[in-house]
Design a protein around this motif. Structure first.
Motif, PDB file in Angstrom:
ATOM      1  N   TRP A 190     -18.341  48.705 -45.021  1.00 35.91           N
ATOM      2  CA  TRP A 190     -17.063  48.346 -44.395  1.00 35.91           C
ATOM      3  C   TRP A 190     -16.040  47.920 -45.445  1.00 35.91           C
ATOM      4  O   TRP A 190     -14.882  48.318 -45.377  1.00 35.91           O
ATOM      5  CB  TRP A 190     -17.269  47.216 -43.383  1.00 35.91           C
ATOM      6  N   GLU A 210     -17.792  44.401 -36.061  1.00 37.08           N
ATOM      7  CA  GLU A 210     -18.349  43.349 -36.908  1.00 37.08           C
ATOM      8  C   GLU A 210     -18.724  42.122 -36.080  1.00 37.08           C
ATOM      9  O   GLU A 210     -19.747  41.493 -36.329  1.00 37.08           O
ATOM     10  CB  GLU A 210     -17.353  42.967 -38.003  1.00 37.08           C
ATOM     11  N   ALA A 212     -16.740  51.699 -38.068  1.00 32.12           N
ATOM     12  CA  ALA A 212     -15.611  50.956 -38.622  1.00 32.12           C
ATOM     13  C   ALA A 212     -14.318  51.764 -38.690  1.00 32.12           C
ATOM     14  O   ALA A 212     -13.244  51.204 -38.622  1.00 32.12           O
ATOM     15  CB  ALA A 212     -15.951  50.436 -40.022  1.00 32.12           C
ATOM     16  N   THR A 272     -21.377  53.063 -40.954  1.00 28.47           N
ATOM     17  CA  THR A 272     -20.048  52.513 -41.218  1.00 28.47           C
ATOM     18  C   THR A 272     -18.946  53.470 -40.824  1.00 28.47           C
ATOM     19  O   THR A 272     -17.918  53.061 -40.284  1.00 28.47           O
ATOM     20  CB  THR A 272     -19.892  52.149 -42.706  1.00 28.47           C
TER      21      THR A 272
END
Length: 229
Positions: A98, A197, A27, A23
């Protein structure tokens, strides 16, 4: 600690480790605008809605996979169940990670599941898929929160079955579960704005379609077919 508990602990550890590494790398700095901007998704966005709902959806797949691993000695089914549990626990860890990075809640009180898909052109809940899919998700009832999810009665039946019958129950439930998940992931691939995503969602679509084909073949080897209701 029994085998199921050890498996559950292993899945959680894997999910946390995977989330911690993946992550942050994927992200942070991946903007919500999909064009290099740094906008963070809002709580009502498709990005957040998909992460929340698919995390719940995945958790049930992990649960069903652990159940069948203890109900059969068939190595082919046990390998499939392990792969499903491991993959979906890892993906769930990513999505929950996330939400943490975005500073958003993992549960949204007062928000209907699948509300984020209202803009995907899929109709109410947008989760029943097309007529060409094998094993269509059943209408929401008996604890079913989202399309494709097993009901409480389904889970009880799986937990009581053994051997070949447990294998058939699992395969039928998981085909339906995957098809519901595929439709959700297709919605994110279309509506989500975070590039990482969207890529994860498309990967889910491709992988779960392949697994559905495999599970249909495994059912036929056992003289059974996917459910159509």
């Amino acid at each position: 600690m029994n085998r199921t508990q050890w498996a559950a602990v292993t899945a959680v550890v894997l999910a946390v480790l995977f989330a911690g590494a993946a992550t942050v790398a994927s992200a942070v700095g991946d903007g919500g605008g999909g064009d290099g901007t740094s906008d963070t998704p809002t709580a009502s966005s498709a990005d957040a809605g998909f992460a929340r709902d698919m995390s719940v959806h995945h958790q049930q797949a992990v649960e069903m996979s652990f159940i069948v691993r203890d109900r059969t000695e068939d190595e082919e089914i046990r390998r499939l169940a392990y792969d499903v549990a491991n993959t979906q626990a890892n993906q769930r860890g990513m999505m929950l990670g996330w939400l943490d990075l975005w500073g958003l809640p993992k549960l949204s009180a007062g928000s209907e599941p699948m509300a984020w898909m209202s803009g995907s052109g899929g109709g109410e809940h947008a989760g029943h898929g097309g007529a060409d899919q094998v094993g269509q998700p059943a209408p929401a009832e008996d604890g079913v929160l989202m399309p494709g999810m097993a009901s409480r009665a389904d889970l009880a039946r799986l937990g009581k079955a053994g051997g070949k019958q447990a294998e058939i129950e699992y395969l039928q439930l998981m085909i339906t579960h995957h098809n519901g998940g595929i439709t959700m992931a297709e919605g994110c691939a279309k509506l989500c704005t975070v590039d990482t995503e969207r890529k994860l969602a498309q990967g889910m679509v491709d992988a779960q379609r392949s697994e559905v084909d495999l599970m249909v073949d495994l059912l036929r080897k056992r003289g059974a077919e996917a459910r159509t209701d």
